[in-house]
Design a protein around this motif. Structure first.
Motif, PDB file in Angstrom:
ATOM      1  N   PHE A  46     -12.769  -2.055  -4.938  1.00 42.31           N
ATOM      2  CA  PHE A  46     -11.635  -3.052  -5.587  1.00 42.31           C
ATOM      3  C   PHE A  46     -10.674  -2.567  -5.683  1.00 42.31           C
ATOM      4  O   PHE A  46      -9.390  -3.158  -5.126  1.00 42.31           O
ATOM      5  CB  PHE A  46     -12.792  -3.007  -7.498  1.00 42.31           C
ATOM      6  CG  PHE A  46     -10.875  -3.289  -8.153  1.00 42.31           C
ATOM      7  CD1 PHE A  46     -10.880  -5.028  -8.413  1.00 42.31           C
ATOM      8  CD2 PHE A  46     -10.508  -2.097  -8.955  1.00 42.31           C
ATOM      9  CE1 PHE A  46      -9.840  -4.960  -9.077  1.00 42.31           C
ATOM     10  CE2 PHE A  46      -9.084  -2.776  -9.490  1.00 42.31           C
ATOM     11  CZ  PHE A  46      -9.268  -4.249  -9.556  1.00 42.31           C
ATOM     12  N   THR A  47     -10.222  -0.870  -5.535  1.00 44.50           N
ATOM     13  CA  THR A  47      -9.110   0.018  -5.291  1.00 44.50           C
ATOM     14  C   THR A  47      -8.193  -0.543  -4.005  1.00 44.50           C
ATOM     15  O   THR A  47      -7.191  -1.228  -4.054  1.00 44.50           O
ATOM     16  CB  THR A  47      -8.649   0.760  -5.498  1.00 44.50           C
ATOM     17  OG1 THR A  47      -9.738   2.099  -4.745  1.00 44.50           O
ATOM     18  CG2 THR A  47      -8.905   1.649  -6.981  1.00 44.50           C
ATOM     19  N   LEU A  48      -8.913  -0.615  -2.962  1.00 44.85           N
ATOM     20  CA  LEU A  48      -8.497  -1.096  -1.449  1.00 44.85           C
ATOM     21  C   LEU A  48      -8.525  -2.213  -1.113  1.00 44.85           C
ATOM     22  O   LEU A  48      -7.116  -2.795  -0.960  1.00 44.85           O
ATOM     23  CB  LEU A  48      -9.507   0.054  -0.636  1.00 44.85           C
ATOM     24  CG  LEU A  48      -8.982   1.362  -0.565  1.00 44.85           C
ATOM     25  CD1 LEU A  48     -10.157   2.066   0.277  1.00 44.85           C
ATOM     26  CD2 LEU A  48      -7.823   2.049  -0.743  1.00 44.85           C
ATOM     27  N   ARG A  49      -9.511  -3.094  -1.772  1.00 44.96           N
ATOM     28  CA  ARG A  49      -8.814  -4.385  -1.449  1.00 44.96           C
ATOM     29  C   ARG A  49      -7.423  -5.177  -1.957  1.00 44.96           C
ATOM     30  O   ARG A  49      -6.842  -5.806  -1.528  1.00 44.96           O
ATOM     31  CB  ARG A  49      -9.789  -5.753  -1.566  1.00 44.96           C
ATOM     32  CG  ARG A  49     -11.293  -5.202  -1.146  1.00 44.96           C
ATOM     33  CD  ARG A  49     -12.337  -6.831  -2.087  1.00 44.96           C
ATOM     34  NE  ARG A  49     -13.026  -6.870  -0.614  1.00 44.96           N
ATOM     35  CZ  ARG A  49     -14.512  -6.413  -0.921  1.00 44.96           C
ATOM     36  NH1 ARG A  49     -14.550  -5.498  -1.675  1.00 44.96           N
ATOM     37  NH2 ARG A  49     -15.368  -6.167   0.046  1.00 44.96           N
ATOM     38  N   VAL A  50      -7.469  -4.361  -3.221  1.00 40.98           N
ATOM     39  CA  VAL A  50      -5.915  -5.047  -3.825  1.00 40.98           C
ATOM     40  C   VAL A  50      -4.816  -4.351  -3.180  1.00 40.98           C
ATOM     41  O   VAL A  50      -3.429  -4.325  -3.470  1.00 40.98           O
ATOM     42  CB  VAL A  50      -5.462  -4.185  -5.433  1.00 40.98           C
ATOM     43  CG1 VAL A  50      -4.462  -4.392  -6.174  1.00 40.98           C
ATOM     44  CG2 VAL A  50      -6.658  -5.095  -6.378  1.00 40.98           C
ATOM     45  N   ALA A  51      -5.247  -2.377  -2.946  1.00 37.63           N
ATOM     46  CA  ALA A  51      -4.426  -2.309  -2.050  1.00 37.63           C
ATOM     47  C   ALA A  51      -3.510  -2.518  -0.749  1.00 37.63           C
ATOM     48  O   ALA A  51      -2.106  -3.179  -0.751  1.00 37.63           O
ATOM     49  CB  ALA A  51      -4.437  -0.868  -1.998  1.00 37.63           C
ATOM     50  N   GLU A  52      -4.468  -3.344  -0.327  1.00 40.12           N
ATOM     51  CA  GLU A  52      -3.837  -4.060   0.554  1.00 40.12           C
ATOM     52  C   GLU A  52      -3.360  -5.212   0.859  1.00 40.12           C
ATOM     53  O   GLU A  52      -2.732  -5.228   1.431  1.00 40.12           O
ATOM     54  CB  GLU A  52      -5.310  -4.159   1.827  1.00 40.12           C
ATOM     55  CG  GLU A  52      -5.100  -4.894   3.036  1.00 40.12           C
ATOM     56  CD  GLU A  52      -6.553  -5.918   3.840  1.00 40.12           C
ATOM     57  OE1 GLU A  52      -6.997  -5.409   5.372  1.00 40.12           O
ATOM     58  OE2 GLU A  52      -7.544  -4.825   2.953  1.00 40.12           O
ATOM     59  N   LYS A  53      -3.895  -5.967  -0.126  1.00 41.71           N
ATOM     60  CA  LYS A  53      -3.088  -7.439  -0.437  1.00 41.71           C
ATOM     61  C   LYS A  53      -1.219  -6.943  -1.099  1.00 41.71           C
ATOM     62  O   LYS A  53      -0.319  -7.475  -0.750  1.00 41.71           O
ATOM     63  CB  LYS A  53      -4.115  -8.049  -1.899  1.00 41.71           C
ATOM     64  CG  LYS A  53      -4.858  -8.774  -0.756  1.00 41.71           C
ATOM     65  CD  LYS A  53      -5.311  -9.093  -2.286  1.00 41.71           C
ATOM     66  CE  LYS A  53      -6.972 -10.440  -1.742  1.00 41.71           C
ATOM     67  NZ  LYS A  53      -6.286 -11.279  -0.944  1.00 41.71           N
ATOM     68  N   VAL A  54      -1.516  -5.618  -1.769  1.00 33.07           N
ATOM     69  CA  VAL A  54      -0.169  -4.964  -1.780  1.00 33.07           C
ATOM     70  C   VAL A  54       1.229  -4.608  -0.922  1.00 33.07           C
ATOM     71  O   VAL A  54       1.914  -5.336  -0.801  1.00 33.07           O
ATOM     72  CB  VAL A  54      -0.107  -4.132  -3.079  1.00 33.07           C
ATOM     73  CG1 VAL A  54       0.967  -3.327  -3.799  1.00 33.07           C
ATOM     74  CG2 VAL A  54      -1.039  -4.562  -4.579  1.00 33.07           C
ATOM     75  N   LYS A  64     -10.192 -11.221 -10.735  1.00 31.71           N
ATOM     76  CA  LYS A  64      -9.453  -9.912 -11.425  1.00 31.71           C
ATOM     77  C   LYS A  64      -8.449  -8.914  -9.803  1.00 31.71           C
ATOM     78  O   LYS A  64      -7.364  -8.388  -9.809  1.00 31.71           O
ATOM     79  CB  LYS A  64     -10.156  -8.757 -11.313  1.00 31.71           C
ATOM     80  CG  LYS A  64     -10.498  -9.402 -12.992  1.00 31.71           C
ATOM     81  CD  LYS A  64     -10.124  -8.749 -13.943  1.00 31.71           C
ATOM     82  CE  LYS A  64     -10.813  -9.570 -15.760  1.00 31.71           C
ATOM     83  NZ  LYS A  64      -9.398  -9.637 -16.505  1.00 31.71           N
ATOM     84  N   ILE A  65      -8.902  -9.507  -8.529  1.00 30.95           N
ATOM     85  CA  ILE A  65      -8.676  -8.477  -7.565  1.00 30.95           C
ATOM     86  C   ILE A  65      -6.815  -9.421  -7.562  1.00 30.95           C
ATOM     87  O   ILE A  65      -5.955  -8.738  -7.701  1.00 30.95           O
ATOM     88  CB  ILE A  65      -8.767  -9.193  -6.476  1.00 30.95           C
ATOM     89  CG1 ILE A  65     -10.262  -7.448  -5.990  1.00 30.95           C
ATOM     90  CG2 ILE A  65      -7.532  -8.489  -5.012  1.00 30.95           C
ATOM     91  CD1 ILE A  65     -11.185  -7.393  -4.604  1.00 30.95           C
ATOM     92  N   ASN A  66      -6.736 -10.644  -7.216  1.00 34.86           N
ATOM     93  CA  ASN A  66      -5.021 -11.657  -7.647  1.00 34.86           C
ATOM     94  C   ASN A  66      -4.591 -11.196  -9.060  1.00 34.86           C
ATOM     95  O   ASN A  66      -3.415 -11.477  -8.302  1.00 34.86           O
ATOM     96  CB  ASN A  66      -5.534 -12.617  -7.216  1.00 34.86           C
ATOM     97  CG  ASN A  66      -6.288 -12.866  -5.946  1.00 34.86           C
ATOM     98  OD1 ASN A  66      -6.619 -12.694  -4.874  1.00 34.86           O
ATOM     99  ND2 ASN A  66      -7.479 -14.299  -6.275  1.00 34.86           N
ATOM    100  N   LYS A  67      -5.512 -10.806  -9.588  1.00 31.46           N
ATOM    101  CA  LYS A  67      -4.424 -10.779 -11.057  1.00 31.46           C
ATOM    102  C   LYS A  67      -3.978  -9.254 -11.078  1.00 31.46           C
ATOM    103  O   LYS A  67      -2.542  -9.452 -10.988  1.00 31.46           O
ATOM    104  CB  LYS A  67      -5.531 -10.525 -12.512  1.00 31.46           C
ATOM    105  CG  LYS A  67      -4.639 -10.785 -13.561  1.00 31.46           C
ATOM    106  CD  LYS A  67      -5.500 -10.948 -14.656  1.00 31.46           C
ATOM    107  CE  LYS A  67      -4.567  -9.954 -15.891  1.00 31.46           C
ATOM    108  NZ  LYS A  67      -2.779 -10.405 -15.880  1.00 31.46           N
ATOM    109  N   THR A  68      -4.432  -9.032 -10.538  1.00 25.68           N
ATOM    110  CA  THR A  68      -3.707  -6.912 -10.548  1.00 25.68           C
ATOM    111  C   THR A  68      -3.294  -7.078  -9.340  1.00 25.68           C
ATOM    112  O   THR A  68      -1.730  -6.271  -9.407  1.00 25.68           O
ATOM    113  CB  THR A  68      -6.120  -6.466  -9.810  1.00 25.68           C
ATOM    114  OG1 THR A  68      -6.517  -6.079 -10.832  1.00 25.68           O
ATOM    115  CG2 THR A  68      -4.424  -4.730 -10.189  1.00 25.68           C
ATOM    116  N   VAL A  69      -3.145  -8.049  -8.071  1.00 28.28           N
ATOM    117  CA  VAL A  69      -2.160  -7.867  -7.061  1.00 28.28           C
ATOM    118  C   VAL A  69      -0.715  -8.152  -8.088  1.00 28.28           C
ATOM    119  O   VAL A  69       0.653  -7.867  -7.666  1.00 28.28           O
ATOM    120  CB  VAL A  69      -2.648  -8.868  -6.450  1.00 28.28           C
ATOM    121  CG1 VAL A  69      -1.198  -8.620  -4.669  1.00 28.28           C
ATOM    122  CG2 VAL A  69      -4.002  -7.892  -5.312  1.00 28.28           C
ATOM    123  N   SER A  70      -0.784  -8.895  -8.145  1.00 28.51           N
ATOM    124  CA  SER A  70       0.230  -9.957  -9.392  1.00 28.51           C
ATOM    125  C   SER A  70       0.857  -9.083 -10.077  1.00 28.51           C
ATOM    126  O   SER A  70       2.164  -8.890  -9.766  1.00 28.51           O
ATOM    127  CB  SER A  70      -0.584 -11.564  -9.897  1.00 28.51           C
ATOM    128  OG  SER A  70       1.152 -11.614 -10.327  1.00 28.51           O
TER     129      SER A  70
END
Length: 378
Positions: free
Chosen positions: A97-105, A73-79
């Protein structure tokens, strides 16, 4: 047209985000939105890339058991965020969840500005995270003024916007006469927003209500559910013989019922602030599996679970956690307070004093919207 992606991880964040975006929409109508959100963002016309229920997990072991689902879900969200290419990524609460996505983005596209609402509680545990946040967060929106020192120390741009649950609400004029029995005293019960919390706490709370009925039938119990977990709560309650209990999920009705309550029993969390803000005496409960508890105990650096107790470094609102979170202890504590109104009044006054010290002078949602508006045009 400017673009803004809203990133939430559970119902409370979805609600907070919707209140902010509602304000922003009145300030700037030329913004395109996309989100990971729930019913609150959906109600104001914001599309979500998937159902919020798919990422709402609780506790360390639950996360470990669902680690591959969460990673996907994190990877899909980042994408999807990268494909949407927003000017701002507005992340709200749920940092795991949110900050893991934010960091990758941010690593993929540094031009996307990351604004996070509801700072991670570094004053409770894992303070070292602040250094990491500096690498990918452009601005932090703080609920409590005492949080500033943690982010100022690392020169992270931040603004104290206050807590939305502490804003003054006009007394709800909604008519609840069709569901409220005039000869009954109301006790509000909050079993949590996550299904995993409800499955653990609701049976305990139902047993508590049954114990109250054995002594006195003058009470009506209102179980405050979310729109997402109302069906689960109803399914559990309907299997029990508890005629003087109801499930409610509409926000205006819940606020009205709460304001008319003589007492509240609530799962530990932000709802406690709303209860205290309404001047309702309460107790806090919480229970997680033993392994999660052991892990948390080694990491947490505060003695209490409730924010009001933490701020005062004393138990103003009684906390029944882990083995004390059982129907008999809840019953004994509630009954004791109900027959000692002076103790309930003392709690109300101490909570009022604490809340007055941490409230912002204006609307939290408006303050947050003002920051977003500045960043969207900069």
């Amino acid at each position: 047209m400017k673009k803004l992606f809203i990133l939430t991880g559970e119902t409370s964040g979805d609600k907070l985000a919707a209140s902010v975006i509602n304000k922003l929409k009145t300030m700037n109508k030329d913004i395109e939105y996309l989100s990971v959100g729930g019913s609150y963002l959906s109600s104001i016309g914001i599309k979500s890339i998937f159902n919020l229920k798919e990422i709402t997990y609780i506790g360390f072991t639950s996360v470990l058991l669902n680690i591959f689902k969460i990673r996907n879900k994190i990877n899909k969200t980042v994408s999807d965020v990268i494909e949407f290419d927003p000017d701002i990524l507005f992340s709200v609460d749920s940092p795991d969840f949110t900050l893991r996505v934010a960091e990758k983005v941010k690593k993929i596209n540094p031009k996307i500005k990351v604004i996070h609402y509801v700072a991670p509680q570094v004053w409770i545990w894992r303070e070292h995270r602040v250094k990491k946040f500096k690498k990918f967060i452009d601005h932090m929106l703080l609920l409590f003024h005492f949080e500033k020192k943690y982010f100022d120390k690392e020169n992270i741009s931040n603004t104290f916007v206050g807590h939305p649950l502490l804003e003054i609400h006009n007394k709800s004029k909604i008519d609840v006469s069709s569901i409220v029995k005039r000869d009954k005293k109301i006790i509000s019960i909050f079993p949590g927003s996550r299904n995993s919390e409800v499955n653990v706490l609701l049976p305990i709370l139902i047993d508590f209500a049954k114990m109250m009925n054995k002594k006195n039938l003058d009470y009506e119990f209102y179980f405050h559910a979310t729109k997402e977990n109302k069906k689960l709560c109803s399914n559990i309650l309907n299997k029990e013989n508890l005629p003087n209990a109801q499930i409610i999920s509409e926000d205006e009705i819940k606020l009205k019922i709460l304001s008319d309550s003589i007492f509240a029993v609530a799962k530990s969390g932000t709802i406690s602030l709303e209860i205290s803000n309404q001047g309702i005496p309460s107790i806090i409960i919480y229970k997680i599996n033993f392994l999660n508890y052991l892990i948390m105990k080694t990491l947490v650096k505060v003695k209490f679970a409730n924010i009001i107790n933490i701020i005062n470094n004393q138990e103003i609102i009684p906390e029944l956690l882990q083995k004390e979170c059982n129907s008999k202890e809840i019953y004994n504590t509630v009954r004791y307070l109900l027959i000692h109104p002076e103790l309930m009044e003392k709690q109300i006054q101490l909570c009022k004093k604490t809340l007055n010290e941490i409230k912002s002078r204006s609307s939290s949602a408006q303050e947050a919207a003002n920051i977003l508006a500045k960043f969207i045009v900069s």
